[in-house]
Design a protein around this motif. Structure first.
Motif, short mmCIF file in Angstrom:
data_model
loop_
_atom_site.label_atom_id
_atom_site.label_comp_id
_atom_site.label_asym_id
_atom_site.label_seq_id
_atom_site.Cartn_x
_atom_site.Cartn_y
_atom_site.Cartn_z
N TYR A 181 0.86 -1.18 0.00
CA TYR A 181 0.00 0.00 0.00
C TYR A 181 0.90 1.23 0.00
CZ TYR A 181 -4.21 -2.70 0.77
OH TYR A 181 -5.26 -3.57 0.61
N ASN A 225 4.60 0.78 5.50
CA ASN A 225 3.64 1.71 4.93
C ASN A 225 3.81 3.03 5.68
OD1 ASN A 225 0.71 3.03 5.37
ND2 ASN A 225 0.94 2.21 3.31
N GLY A 278 1.90 5.75 6.11
CA GLY A 278 0.60 6.40 6.11
C GLY A 278 0.54 7.62 6.99
#
Length: 190
Positions: free
Chosen positions: A18, A37, A39
């Motif tokens: 992702y 990730n 994020g």
């Protein structure tokens, strides 16, 4: 944000990260990978061991993949071996490889390139031109940046439709051999 266009394949699995992400080799096992990730809530990591691989929501999806005994980076346009000493990052589309001494390897294309010399930037000096493997043109350049000596290799990998993959490797002086080996090993599979 969702999935990206590059994934890691090998050892019987396919890892789709992702975005934004980083793939790094793990010290746990030769074939294990740390997927991060990056994020909005901060970094989240998953250790993927192909012997016991499973998806981690929001970090990486794991599916069955090719059984070759090395990791390769797969995109919709090409597949390339993942050289040791480099992490795979989503900082450029479709990805960028990052190593020690500010070494990096990036891929563009495939594109139509009428004049390979258009890849030479002002201030760069051509130190070598050669052909390797199946018609890959190589232009090696030297330049200075912030008082340090740098090397850049531009590798033009021909495709069947008249276009080329432009693979650019660069590094400060101490990392030049590793960057050159990395890009040339990577292109052995492309």
């Amino acid at each position: 944000m969702g999935h990206v266009l590059a994934r890691l394949v090998g050892y019987g699995v396919a890892l789709t990260p992702y975005w934004p992400y980083t793939f790094e080799r793990s010290g746990v096992a030769a074939d294990a990978v740390v997927v991060t990730n990056w994020g909005a809530t901060g970094p989240a990591e998953a250790l993927v061991d192909p012997a016991d691989a499973h998806s981690v929501p929001g970090i990486v999806d794991v599916e069955p993949g090719p059984d070759h005994r090395f990791w390769a980076i797969e995109t919709s346009s090409f597949i390339a071996a993942w050289p040791s000493g480099f992490s795979v990052e989503s900082t450029l589309d479709p990805f960028c490889l990052v190593g020690e001494h500010d070494a990096s390897i990036s891929v563009q294309g495939p594109v139509r390139l009428a004049d390979p010399d258009s890849m030479i930037a002002p201030g760069q000096t051509v130190v070598a031109r050669r052909t390797m493997g199946p018609g890959v043109q190589v232009i090696e350049l030297a330049y200075e940046h912030e008082g340090q000596r740098w090397w850049q290799g531009v590798y033009l990998y021909p495709r069947t439709d008249g276009r080329v993959l432009v693979v650019t490797a660069q590094s400060r002086e101490p990392g030049i051999p590793a960057a050159r080996r990395g890009v040339e090993w990577m292109l052995a599979l492309a």
